[in-house]
Design a protein around this motif. Structure first.
Motif, PDB file in Angstrom:
ATOM      1  N   ARG A  78       0.830  -1.207   0.000  1.00 31.36           N
ATOM      2  CA  ARG A  78       0.000   0.000   0.000  1.00 31.36           C
ATOM      3  C   ARG A  78       0.865   1.258   0.000  1.00 31.36           C
ATOM      4  NH1 ARG A  78      -3.436  -3.587   3.069  1.00 31.36           N
ATOM      5  NH2 ARG A  78      -2.486  -2.984   5.043  1.00 31.36           N
ATOM      6  N   ILE A  79       1.987   1.236   0.726  1.00 31.40           N
ATOM      7  CA  ILE A  79       2.925   2.372   0.719  1.00 31.40           C
ATOM      8  C   ILE A  79       3.389   2.631  -0.711  1.00 31.40           C
ATOM      9  CG2 ILE A  79       5.259   3.096   1.404  1.00 31.40           C
ATOM     10  CD1 ILE A  79       4.730   1.603   4.086  1.00 31.40           C
ATOM     11  N   GLN A  80       3.822   1.585  -1.383  1.00 32.32           N
ATOM     12  CA  GLN A  80       4.283   1.722  -2.758  1.00 32.32           C
ATOM     13  C   GLN A  80       3.141   2.126  -3.680  1.00 32.32           C
ATOM     14  OE1 GLN A  80       6.076  -2.260  -2.928  1.00 32.32           O
ATOM     15  NE2 GLN A  80       8.028  -1.235  -3.382  1.00 32.32           N
ATOM     16  N   GLY A  81       1.959   1.526  -3.498  1.00 34.33           N
ATOM     17  CA  GLY A  81       0.810   1.824  -4.335  1.00 34.33           C
ATOM     18  C   GLY A  81       0.365   3.281  -4.248  1.00 34.33           C
ATOM     19  N   GLU A  82       0.572   3.879  -3.093  1.00 40.57           N
ATOM     20  CA  GLU A  82       0.213   5.288  -2.915  1.00 40.57           C
ATOM     21  C   GLU A  82       1.332   6.234  -3.326  1.00 40.57           C
ATOM     22  OE1 GLU A  82      -1.919   6.650   0.395  1.00 40.57           O
ATOM     23  OE2 GLU A  82      -3.117   4.823   0.565  1.00 40.57           O
ATOM     24  N   GLY A  83       2.462   5.657  -3.726  1.00 43.03           N
ATOM     25  CA  GLY A  83       3.582   6.495  -4.150  1.00 43.03           C
ATOM     26  C   GLY A  83       4.231   7.258  -3.007  1.00 43.03           C
ATOM     27  N   LEU A  84       4.129   6.707  -1.780  1.00 45.08           N
ATOM     28  CA  LEU A  84       4.730   7.368  -0.623  1.00 45.08           C
ATOM     29  C   LEU A  84       6.242   7.186  -0.633  1.00 45.08           C
ATOM     30  CD1 LEU A  84       2.252   6.203   2.156  1.00 45.08           C
ATOM     31  CD2 LEU A  84       2.272   8.398   0.936  1.00 45.08           C
ATOM     32  N   THR A  85       6.948   8.192  -0.180  1.00 48.76           N
ATOM     33  CA  THR A  85       8.387   8.065  -0.001  1.00 48.76           C
ATOM     34  C   THR A  85       8.620   7.257   1.269  1.00 48.76           C
ATOM     35  OG1 THR A  85       8.754  10.201  -1.059  1.00 48.76           O
ATOM     36  CG2 THR A  85      10.555   9.331   0.274  1.00 48.76           C
ATOM     37  N   TYR A  86       9.481   6.269   1.187  1.00 46.91           N
ATOM     38  CA  TYR A  86       9.787   5.434   2.344  1.00 46.91           C
ATOM     39  C   TYR A  86      11.294   5.315   2.489  1.00 46.91           C
ATOM     40  CZ  TYR A  86      10.218   1.801  -1.240  1.00 46.91           C
ATOM     41  OH  TYR A  86      10.575   1.082  -2.347  1.00 46.91           O
ATOM     42  N   TYR A  87      11.689   4.887   3.677  1.00 45.20           N
ATOM     43  CA  TYR A  87      13.113   4.870   4.034  1.00 45.20           C
ATOM     44  C   TYR A  87      13.443   3.605   4.813  1.00 45.20           C
ATOM     45  CZ  TYR A  87      12.190   9.797   3.204  1.00 45.20           C
ATOM     46  OH  TYR A  87      11.800  10.984   2.647  1.00 45.20           O
ATOM     47  N   ALA A  88      14.726   3.252   4.781  1.00 43.26           N
ATOM     48  CA  ALA A  88      15.217   2.116   5.551  1.00 43.26           C
ATOM     49  C   ALA A  88      15.646   2.531   6.948  1.00 43.26           C
ATOM     50  CB  ALA A  88      16.401   1.462   4.833  1.00 43.26           C
ATOM     51  N   ASP A  89      15.671   3.830   7.218  1.00 42.18           N
ATOM     52  CA  ASP A  89      16.245   4.317   8.475  1.00 42.18           C
ATOM     53  C   ASP A  89      15.460   5.519   9.001  1.00 42.18           C
ATOM     54  OD1 ASP A  89      17.326   5.759   6.155  1.00 42.18           O
ATOM     55  OD2 ASP A  89      18.396   6.899   7.686  1.00 42.18           O
ATOM     56  N   PRO A  90      15.544   5.758  10.316  1.00 35.48           N
ATOM     57  CA  PRO A  90      14.782   6.860  10.901  1.00 35.48           C
ATOM     58  C   PRO A  90      15.304   8.242  10.530  1.00 35.48           C
ATOM     59  CG  PRO A  90      16.158   5.836  12.569  1.00 35.48           C
ATOM     60  CD  PRO A  90      16.262   4.985  11.331  1.00 35.48           C
ATOM     61  N   HIS A  91      16.523   8.321  10.068  1.00 36.07           N
ATOM     62  CA  HIS A  91      17.106   9.616   9.692  1.00 36.07           C
ATOM     63  C   HIS A  91      16.859   9.960   8.227  1.00 36.07           C
ATOM     64  CE1 HIS A  91      18.896   9.583  13.615  1.00 36.07           C
ATOM     65  NE2 HIS A  91      19.415   8.398  13.362  1.00 36.07           N
ATOM     66  N   ARG A  92      16.166   9.068   7.530  1.00 36.42           N
ATOM     67  CA  ARG A  92      15.760   9.252   6.127  1.00 36.42           C
ATOM     68  C   ARG A  92      16.956   9.479   5.194  1.00 36.42           C
ATOM     69  NH1 ARG A  92      11.181  12.715   8.497  1.00 36.42           N
ATOM     70  NH2 ARG A  92      12.504  14.443   7.949  1.00 36.42           N
ATOM     71  N   LYS A  93      18.018   8.725   5.443  1.00 37.19           N
ATOM     72  CA  LYS A  93      19.215   8.806   4.601  1.00 37.19           C
ATOM     73  C   LYS A  93      19.203   7.738   3.503  1.00 37.19           C
ATOM     74  CE  LYS A  93      22.095  10.879   8.144  1.00 37.19           C
ATOM     75  NZ  LYS A  93      22.473  12.170   7.740  1.00 37.19           N
ATOM     76  N   HIS A  94      18.265   6.776   3.599  1.00 37.54           N
ATOM     77  CA  HIS A  94      18.200   5.681   2.628  1.00 37.54           C
ATOM     78  C   HIS A  94      16.802   5.589   2.033  1.00 37.54           C
ATOM     79  CE1 HIS A  94      22.182   4.273   3.793  1.00 37.54           C
ATOM     80  NE2 HIS A  94      21.820   4.545   5.033  1.00 37.54           N
ATOM     81  N   PRO A  95      16.430   6.579   1.194  1.00 34.13           N
ATOM     82  CA  PRO A  95      15.094   6.555   0.584  1.00 34.13           C
ATOM     83  C   PRO A  95      14.967   5.410  -0.425  1.00 34.13           C
ATOM     84  CG  PRO A  95      16.407   8.330  -0.352  1.00 34.13           C
ATOM     85  CD  PRO A  95      17.211   7.741   0.778  1.00 34.13           C
ATOM     86  N   GLY A  96      13.740   4.917  -0.546  1.00 34.67           N
ATOM     87  CA  GLY A  96      13.466   3.860  -1.517  1.00 34.67           C
ATOM     88  C   GLY A  96      13.992   2.502  -1.101  1.00 34.67           C
TER      89      GLY A  96
END
Length: 129
Positions: A78-96
């Protein structure tokens, strides 16, 4: 004595928008508005009560949710389906990217009020109850 979290209030610019977003992405039902709150019940009996407050008063928070592998797949889809930006880390240094910490999977994304939401399949330390 057994102490359990029953509910918490989540500040939002628009309680309906934030509750609907959260329910949609997490696959949960949005409850009936009660006073200034729109509740979303979690499976462990905790309720997130979304409340509208002035945008300049919102202090962004971090909310982490332990989910099963199957639930993670559904939520991540659903995150991907909505085109939301997501990250592997809490500091948002690893988007996608997602992470594979503690032998599980995790992802971070933002809600409409700017709160950091995290879904993990293994608790920190890798211990599963």
């Amino acid at each position: 004595m057994s102490v359990q979290l029953n509910h918490t209030i989540v500040h939002s610019r628009d309680n309906r928008e934030s509750a609907t977003f959260f329910g949609r992405v997490m696959g949960l039902e949005v409850g009936t508005e009660w006073g200034p709150f729109i509740p979303v019940d979690l499976s462990n009996g905790v309720t997130l009560d979304f409340a509208t407050i002035p945008a300049e008063s919102i202090v962004t928070q971090h909310y982490a949710f332990l989910v099963t592998e199957e639930e993670f797949d559904e939520i991540f889809g659903r995150i991907q389906g909505e085109g939301l930006t997501y990250y592997a880390d809490p500091h948002r240094k690893h988007p996608g990217e997602i992470n594979h910490n503690d032998g599980g999977r995790g992802v971070y994304f933002l809600d409409p009020a700017g709160h950091a939401l995290e879904c993990i399949t293994r608790p920190y330390g890798g211990f599963v109850n």
